[in-house]
Scaffold this motif. Structure first.
Motif, mmCIF file in Angstrom:
data_model
loop_
_atom_site.group_PDB
_atom_site.id
_atom_site.type_symbol
_atom_site.label_atom_id
_atom_site.label_comp_id
_atom_site.label_asym_id
_atom_site.label_seq_id
_atom_site.Cartn_x
_atom_site.Cartn_y
_atom_site.Cartn_z
ATOM 1 N N TRP A 1 35.602 36.962 47.832
ATOM 2 C CA TRP A 1 36.384 36.250 48.594
ATOM 3 C C TRP A 1 37.512 35.662 48.216
ATOM 4 C CZ3 TRP A 1 38.280 31.503 48.469
ATOM 5 C CH2 TRP A 1 37.788 30.743 47.554
ATOM 6 N N ARG A 2 37.540 35.611 46.957
ATOM 7 C CA ARG A 2 38.755 35.127 46.106
ATOM 8 C C ARG A 2 39.751 36.388 46.149
ATOM 9 N NH1 ARG A 2 38.834 30.126 43.409
ATOM 10 N NH2 ARG A 2 36.701 29.149 43.130
ATOM 11 N N THR B 1 45.624 40.762 36.683
ATOM 12 C CA THR B 1 44.387 40.284 35.861
ATOM 13 C C THR B 1 45.277 38.845 35.427
ATOM 14 O OG1 THR B 1 43.406 42.288 35.307
ATOM 15 C CG2 THR B 1 42.971 40.307 33.940
ATOM 16 N N ALA B 2 46.710 39.222 35.043
ATOM 17 C CA ALA B 2 47.260 37.797 34.527
ATOM 18 C C ALA B 2 47.464 36.804 35.570
ATOM 19 C CB ALA B 2 48.581 38.495 34.039
ATOM 20 N N LEU B 3 47.642 37.258 36.748
ATOM 21 C CA LEU B 3 47.822 36.393 37.885
ATOM 22 C C LEU B 3 46.508 35.580 37.970
ATOM 23 C CD1 LEU B 3 49.243 35.338 40.423
ATOM 24 C CD2 LEU B 3 48.224 37.242 41.721
ATOM 25 N N ARG C 1 43.560 30.624 37.787
ATOM 26 C CA ARG C 1 42.068 30.141 37.817
ATOM 27 C C ARG C 1 41.635 29.762 36.046
ATOM 28 N NH1 ARG C 1 37.508 33.215 40.032
ATOM 29 N NH2 ARG C 1 36.652 31.327 39.553
ATOM 30 N N PHE C 2 42.149 30.573 35.344
ATOM 31 C CA PHE C 2 41.649 30.312 33.956
ATOM 32 C C PHE C 2 42.888 30.123 32.912
ATOM 33 C CE2 PHE C 2 38.884 33.164 36.418
ATOM 34 C CZ PHE C 2 37.788 32.355 36.362
ATOM 35 N N PHE D 1 37.596 42.931 40.233
ATOM 36 C CA PHE D 1 36.829 42.902 38.736
ATOM 37 C C PHE D 1 37.773 41.977 38.074
ATOM 38 C CE2 PHE D 1 35.881 47.227 39.766
ATOM 39 C CZ PHE D 1 34.516 47.356 39.436
ATOM 40 N N GLY D 2 39.049 41.404 38.126
ATOM 41 C CA GLY D 2 39.570 40.488 37.462
ATOM 42 C C GLY D 2 38.722 39.086 37.651
ATOM 43 N N HIS D 3 38.656 38.726 38.887
ATOM 44 C CA HIS D 3 37.869 37.444 39.106
ATOM 45 C C HIS D 3 36.344 37.540 38.452
ATOM 46 C CE1 HIS D 3 40.563 35.024 41.531
ATOM 47 N NE2 HIS D 3 41.057 36.201 42.150
#
Length: 294
Positions: A9-10, A109-111, A116-117, A250-252
């Motif tokens: 969902w993210r 992925t950088a976003l 988030r991290f 995949f990034g999340h």
């Protein structure tokens, strides 16, 4: 399952961001040029060659004749463009995957990492050229699998199973590696891919089916020639948007799993800190000596 659904969902929510939509439009220009170049230089020749191959197939010649008498038309003339479309679709998907992996996956992925991290340490476990070389090698394997499996596509159930499985495997191997390339060490990446192999493969297969869905739009362009040059770019843009969604998914998932892995290892290291041992031993010895004293 919680991590799988949470990352899903993210990823859907991130696809609504203007930055993601703009990034999904960047590969479209190149894909339109590739599709237009193929259509201008090779479409007629490829359709003619495919029709000749279908007519020359002795096992199916009687079948084509029976279908032609049933529907009162030239079956191979109508079937040849569809065969070309379904044969070209996997190539378009693979090229889209490479473009997304090269141009979109790193910024996406950088976003995710930035929003988030932000405190997640970057250990630079893979170089850009190593990632590209690995993606190219896996792509060649996927292309080989697609070519080898094409005769099986004539069996109706398998044409709905084999291509999405191959695309899903390729998506899983490429996207999961790229999602962890900047933040995870080689040891962490190997541990995560080994522990989460099945969920990551499920994400890849689901994205493979999502990537196969726009083929309906692509094929409909053959039936509506007037809208062909509108429907085909639309289908290609949907492909890139699907792959952008898969990169976000995949990034999340991978970055969340990496953060959990480091938290677990940090907690385990703190609980087994040898500096906690001597004071506890000394306290036990003091208690024992007091119990023994009269």
């Amino acid at each position: 399952m919680r991590l799988l659904l949470d990352s899903f969902w993210r990823a859907v929510a991130y696809c609504m961001l203007p930055r993601v939509i703009v990034l999904s439009l960047l590969p479209l220009g190149l894909m339109v040029l590739l599709a237009a170049g193929f259509g201008y230089f090779y479409w007629d020749a490829t359709v003619a060659w495919t029709r000749e191959a279908l007519d020359a197939w002795p096992l199916l010649s009687s079948f084509w004749g029976w279908i032609g008498r049933l529907f009162s038309g030239d079956v191979t003339a109508m079937l040849a463009p569809l065969v070309v479309v379904f044969a070209a679709t996997p190539l378009i998907v693979v090229v889209s995957l490479l473009i997304v992996a090269g141009l979109m996956a790193p910024p996406l992925t950088a976003l995710v990492a930035h929003r988030r991290f932000p405190a997640l340490e970057r250990k630079k476990g893979a170089s850009f050229f190593g990632s590209v070389a690995r993606s190219l090698g896996l792509t060649l394997l996927a292309l080989l699998a697609l070519v080898v499996s094409m005769p099986l596509w004539l069996i109706p159930p398998l044409v709905l199973i084999l291509p999405p499985l191959i695309w899903g495997w390729l998506t899983y191997r490429v996207m999961s590696f790229d999602a962890l390339a900047d933040h995870a060490s080689p040891e962490e990446r190997a541990a995560l891919l080994r522990a989460h192999r099945l969920p990551l493969l499920c994400i890849g297969v689901l994205c493979g089916y999502l990537g196969a869905a726009p083929s309906i739009v692509w094929a409909s362009g053959l039936l509506f020639a007037a809208a062909f040059f509108v429907l085909v770019p639309l289908a290609i843009w949907i492909y890139t948007l699907v792959f952008a969604f898969s990169a976000l998914w995949f990034g999340h998932y991978c970055l969340d799993a990496l953060a959990q892995l480091r938290a677990q290892r940090g907690g385990a290291a703190a609980s087994s800190d040898p500096s906690d041992g001597p004071p506890a031993i000394e306290a036990d010895q003091a208690l024992l000596s007091q119990w023994k004293s009269p």
